[in-house]
Design a protein around this motif. Structure first.
Motif, mmCIF file in Angstrom:
data_model
loop_
_atom_site.group_PDB
_atom_site.id
_atom_site.type_symbol
_atom_site.label_atom_id
_atom_site.label_comp_id
_atom_site.label_asym_id
_atom_site.label_seq_id
_atom_site.Cartn_x
_atom_site.Cartn_y
_atom_site.Cartn_z
ATOM 1 N N PRO A 186 -4.558 1.193 2.467
ATOM 2 C CA PRO A 186 -3.171 1.567 2.762
ATOM 3 C C PRO A 186 -2.676 0.879 4.030
ATOM 4 C CG PRO A 186 -4.664 3.334 3.374
ATOM 5 C CD PRO A 186 -5.498 2.312 2.673
ATOM 6 N N VAL A 187 -1.405 0.510 4.023
ATOM 7 C CA VAL A 187 -0.765 -0.113 5.186
ATOM 8 C C VAL A 187 0.128 0.944 5.830
ATOM 9 C CG1 VAL A 187 0.751 -1.941 5.990
ATOM 10 C CG2 VAL A 187 -0.848 -2.381 4.096
ATOM 11 N N LEU A 188 -0.119 1.213 7.102
ATOM 12 C CA LEU A 188 0.631 2.239 7.827
ATOM 13 C C LEU A 188 1.448 1.602 8.948
ATOM 14 C CD1 LEU A 188 -2.179 4.952 8.169
ATOM 15 C CD2 LEU A 188 -0.494 4.710 6.346
ATOM 16 N N GLN A 189 2.585 2.193 9.216
ATOM 17 C CA GLN A 189 3.416 1.772 10.342
ATOM 18 C C GLN A 189 3.983 3.034 10.996
ATOM 19 O OE1 GLN A 189 7.211 -0.427 9.722
ATOM 20 N NE2 GLN A 189 6.265 -2.015 11.004
ATOM 21 N N GLU A 190 3.622 3.213 12.253
ATOM 22 C CA GLU A 190 4.021 4.412 12.989
ATOM 23 C C GLU A 190 3.605 5.674 12.223
ATOM 24 O OE1 GLU A 190 8.191 4.054 13.619
ATOM 25 O OE2 GLU A 190 7.989 2.372 15.042
ATOM 26 N N ASN A 191 2.333 5.647 11.768
ATOM 27 C CA ASN A 191 1.732 6.779 11.051
ATOM 28 C C ASN A 191 2.448 7.116 9.746
ATOM 29 O OD1 ASN A 191 -0.273 7.171 13.016
ATOM 30 N ND2 ASN A 191 1.131 8.380 14.279
ATOM 31 N N ARG A 192 3.174 6.175 9.213
ATOM 32 C CA ARG A 192 3.835 6.378 7.924
ATOM 33 C C ARG A 192 3.418 5.252 6.981
ATOM 34 N NH1 ARG A 192 8.621 5.036 5.332
ATOM 35 N NH2 ARG A 192 9.248 3.648 7.043
ATOM 36 N N GLN A 193 3.062 5.641 5.776
ATOM 37 C CA GLN A 193 2.623 4.637 4.818
ATOM 38 C C GLN A 193 3.793 3.816 4.318
ATOM 39 O OE1 GLN A 193 1.095 6.071 1.144
ATOM 40 N NE2 GLN A 193 0.142 4.136 0.556
ATOM 41 N N VAL A 194 3.582 2.490 4.346
ATOM 42 C CA VAL A 194 4.635 1.608 3.847
ATOM 43 C C VAL A 194 4.191 0.838 2.605
ATOM 44 C CG1 VAL A 194 5.679 1.354 6.116
ATOM 45 C CG2 VAL A 194 3.903 -0.263 5.386
ATOM 46 N N GLY A 195 2.901 0.868 2.285
ATOM 47 C CA GLY A 195 2.431 0.155 1.104
ATOM 48 C C GLY A 195 0.918 0.012 1.100
ATOM 49 N N VAL A 196 0.467 -0.963 0.330
ATOM 50 C CA VAL A 196 -0.967 -1.210 0.154
ATOM 51 C C VAL A 196 -1.191 -2.711 0.150
ATOM 52 C CG1 VAL A 196 -2.903 -1.080 -1.479
ATOM 53 C CG2 VAL A 196 -1.455 0.928 -1.094
ATOM 54 N N VAL A 197 -2.276 -3.155 0.793
ATOM 55 C CA VAL A 197 -2.701 -4.546 0.685
ATOM 56 C C VAL A 197 -3.947 -4.579 -0.189
ATOM 57 C CG1 VAL A 197 -4.029 -4.399 2.845
ATOM 58 C CG2 VAL A 197 -3.399 -6.638 1.923
ATOM 59 N N ALA A 198 -3.995 -5.507 -1.140
ATOM 60 C CA ALA A 198 -5.125 -5.617 -2.069
ATOM 61 C C ALA A 198 -5.615 -7.049 -2.110
ATOM 62 C CB ALA A 198 -4.714 -5.164 -3.471
ATOM 63 N N ILE A 199 -6.924 -7.207 -2.136
ATOM 64 C CA ILE A 199 -7.527 -8.538 -2.239
ATOM 65 C C ILE A 199 -8.266 -8.661 -3.569
ATOM 66 C CG2 ILE A 199 -7.713 -9.045 0.214
ATOM 67 C CD1 ILE A 199 -10.543 -8.004 0.175
ATOM 68 N N HIS A 200 -8.093 -9.794 -4.200
ATOM 69 C CA HIS A 200 -8.773 -10.126 -5.446
ATOM 70 C C HIS A 200 -10.049 -10.879 -5.075
ATOM 71 C CE1 HIS A 200 -8.418 -12.165 -9.695
ATOM 72 N NE2 HIS A 200 -9.656 -11.796 -9.400
ATOM 73 N N LEU A 201 -11.213 -10.268 -5.347
ATOM 74 C CA LEU A 201 -12.476 -10.805 -4.869
ATOM 75 C C LEU A 201 -12.939 -12.005 -5.683
ATOM 76 C CD1 LEU A 201 -14.392 -7.440 -4.378
ATOM 77 C CD2 LEU A 201 -12.784 -8.554 -2.847
ATOM 78 N N ASN A 202 -13.633 -12.874 -5.000
ATOM 79 C CA ASN A 202 -14.333 -13.969 -5.669
ATOM 80 C C ASN A 202 -15.656 -13.421 -6.212
ATOM 81 O OD1 ASN A 202 -15.961 -16.332 -6.164
ATOM 82 N ND2 ASN A 202 -14.479 -17.492 -4.966
ATOM 83 N N ASN A 203 -15.973 -13.749 -7.472
ATOM 84 C CA ASN A 203 -17.183 -13.216 -8.101
ATOM 85 C C ASN A 203 -18.462 -13.894 -7.633
ATOM 86 O OD1 ASN A 203 -15.718 -11.410 -9.713
ATOM 87 N ND2 ASN A 203 -15.354 -12.985 -11.264
ATOM 88 N N ASP A 204 -18.329 -14.974 -6.878
ATOM 89 C CA ASP A 204 -19.514 -15.758 -6.534
ATOM 90 C C ASP A 204 -20.566 -14.931 -5.800
ATOM 91 O OD1 ASP A 204 -18.315 -17.884 -7.715
ATOM 92 O OD2 ASP A 204 -17.760 -18.906 -5.859
ATOM 93 N N GLU A 205 -20.129 -14.062 -4.878
ATOM 94 C CA GLU A 205 -21.106 -13.299 -4.097
ATOM 95 C C GLU A 205 -21.873 -12.320 -4.969
ATOM 96 O OE1 GLU A 205 -18.244 -11.978 -0.991
ATOM 97 O OE2 GLU A 205 -19.791 -12.687 0.386
ATOM 98 N N LEU A 206 -21.168 -11.607 -5.851
ATOM 99 C CA LEU A 206 -21.851 -10.673 -6.751
ATOM 100 C C LEU A 206 -22.806 -11.413 -7.675
ATOM 101 C CD1 LEU A 206 -22.157 -7.792 -7.980
ATOM 102 C CD2 LEU A 206 -20.377 -8.465 -9.608
#
Length: 367
Positions: A186-206
Motif C-alpha cells: 500500500p502507498v500512504l500519504q499523510e497516513n492516508r492510503q492513496v493506492g498500491v504499487v505492484a511489481i511483476h517479478l522475474n521468474n529467473d530467481e525462482l
C-alpha cells in the motif's frame, strides 16, 4: 557306505559353516541398507530445507523492495498525479503524457535495478494508472475488470484491503502467457492510503532455485505443485518435462505423484512413491506457504539405492565364494574321514567270509 557318510559330513559342514554366515550376512546387509536409505532420505530433507529457505529468501527480498518503494514520497505523488491525469484527460492525452514523463524515469530505474518485468501503480479504486510496459492491464480496474482474478489483482486486493505487503500465488498471467507472481504494497500519504504499487517479478530467481540439482544426481529434481479443484497442477517446468508448468495435471487420489498431492494439501513426509513419469522414486515433501504451493524433492530409486544394489551384489558374491570354499573343504575332510572307514568295512566283510589273510592298510594315528 562311503557315499552316504561323505554326504552326511558334507551336509553338516555346510550347515555349521553357512547358517551362521548367512545370519550374520543378512543382519549386516539389512543394517547397511537401513543406514544407506536413511542417509539418502536425510540428504533429500536437507535439500528440501535448502530449497524452502531459498524460496523464502527470494520472496522476502521482493517484499522488502516493494515496501521500500511504497514508502517513498515520490511513489505517493506519482499515484495521485497519474490518477488525476488519467481520470480527467485520459491515457492518450498530453496532460497524462506530461505526468508520465515526470515519473517514468524514476520508476523505470527501479525496475531495471532489480530486474523486474514490470511495475504498476494502482489507485485505491482499483484503476491501473501506470505501467512500465503499458500492457493490457493498463487502464483496467482490478476490482471489476478482466484482470481481477490474476496474480496482479490478487496482490492488489490484499494490499489494498489489509494495508500490508502481499505476495501473489504463481499463475499464468494473461498479458504474457507465462507464469508470473506479483508483490504489492500500500502507498500512504499523510497516513492516508492513496493506492498500491505492484511489481511483476522475474521468474529467473525462482527457477534458479527450483532447477538447482546439487545433490540430486542425474534423475533428482524439485517440484512445485498446487491443488486445483480435483487435480494437482505442476506450476514450474520440470527436469524431465520442461513444458509442464500449468499444463501437466494429475487427478487427486491417483496412484501417480502421491507426494505432490499430499504436499499441495499441506502435508509433509517422506517415503517411496511413483512420480508423474510412472518411475519409482524416493521423495520428501512439505508445504511452502510463502508461494502457496507444495514442494517435493525426489530422486529415482534406481539411482538413490545404487549403493544398496552394489552392497547386495557384494553380499551375494561373498556368500557364493564362501559356499564354494566350504564345499571343497567339506569334500576333502569327508573323504579323509570316510575313506579309512570304507576300507575297514570292506576288510571286515572279507574276514567274515573266511579270508583271514586280508590286511587293513589304514594310515593315520586317530580313531
Amino acid at each position: 557306505m562311503m557315499r552316504r557318510l561323505s554326504h552326511q559330513l558334507l551336509l553338516w559342514f555346510i550347515m555349521i559353516a553357512l547358517v551362521p554366515f548367512a545370519i550374520v550376512a543378512y543382519l549386516a546387509y539389512a543394517g547397511s541398507e537401513r543406514a544407506l536409505r536413511a542417509e539418502v532420505t536425510n540428504g533429500l530433507f536437507a535439500i528440501a530445507r535448502r530449497q524452502v529457505d531459498a524460496i523464502g529468501a527470494v520472496v522476502r527480498a521482493h517484499e522488502r523492495n516493494v515496501t521500500a518503494l511504497s514508502r517513498l514520497p515520490a511513489a505517493a505523488d506519482a499515484v495521485r498525479s497519474l490518477e488525476r491525469a488519467l481520470r480527467e484527460a485520459g491515457p492518450e492525452s498530453a496532460a497524462y503524457a506530461d505526468v508520465d514523463r515526470r515519473f517514468r524515469p524514476f520508476l523505470t530505474s527501479y525496475v531495471e535495478a532489480f530486474n523486474y518485468v514490470d511495475l504498476a501503480l494502482i489507485a485505491s479504486s482499483g484503476d491501473v494508472v501506470f505501467s512500465i510496459r503499458r500492457g493490457d492491464e493498463f487502464g483496467t480496474n482490478l476490482k471489476t475488470g478482466s484482470y481481477r482474478a490474476t496474480g496482479l489483482g490478487q496482490a492488489f486486493e490484499r494490499a489494498n484491503t489489509l494495508l500490508v505487503t502481499e505476495f501473489s500465488d504463481y499463475a499464468v498471467y494473461p498479458d504474457t502467457g507465462e507464469i508470473a507472481a506479483f508483490a504489492a504494497a500500500p502507498v500512504l500519504q499523510e497516513n492516508r492510503q492513496v493506492g498500491v504499487v505492484a511489481i511483476h517479478l522475474n521468474n529467473d530467481e525462482l527457477l534458479r532455485v527450483i532447477h538447482d540439482y546439487t545433490g540430486l544426481g542425474e534423475t533428482g529434481e524439485t517440484v512445485l505443485t498446487r491443488s486445483v479443484s480435483e487435480d494437482v497442477m505442476f506450476i514450474t517446468p520440470l527436469r524431465h518435462d520442461p513444458d509442464a508448468a500449468f499444463r501437466l495435471k494429475l487427478p487427486v487420489g491417483g496412484s501417480q505423484a502421491a507426494p505432490s498431492q499430499r504436499s499441495a494439501r499441506g502435508y509433509r513426509g517422506e517415503g517411496l512413491a511413483v512420480d508423474y513419469r510412472g518411475e519409482p522414486v524416493l521423495a520428501v515433501w512439505r508445504y511452502v506457504p510463502t508461494v502457496g504451493a507444495g514442494l517435493v524433492v525426489k530422486i529415482d530409486t534406481r539411482e538413490a539405492f545404487r549403493p544398496i544394489a552394489r552392497l547386495k551384489m557384494l553380499t551375494f558374491g561373498l556368500a557364493g565364494a564362501t559356499l564354494l570354499v566350504v564345499v571343497l573343504a567339506a569334500l576333502s575332510v569327508a573323504r579323509a574321514i570316510a575313506g579309512p572307514v570304507v576300507k575297514l568295512t570292506a576288510a571286515t566283510a572279507r574276514i567274515a567270509d573266511g579270508d583271514l589273510s586280508r590286511r587293513v592298510d589304514v594310515e593315520g594315528s586317530n580313531e
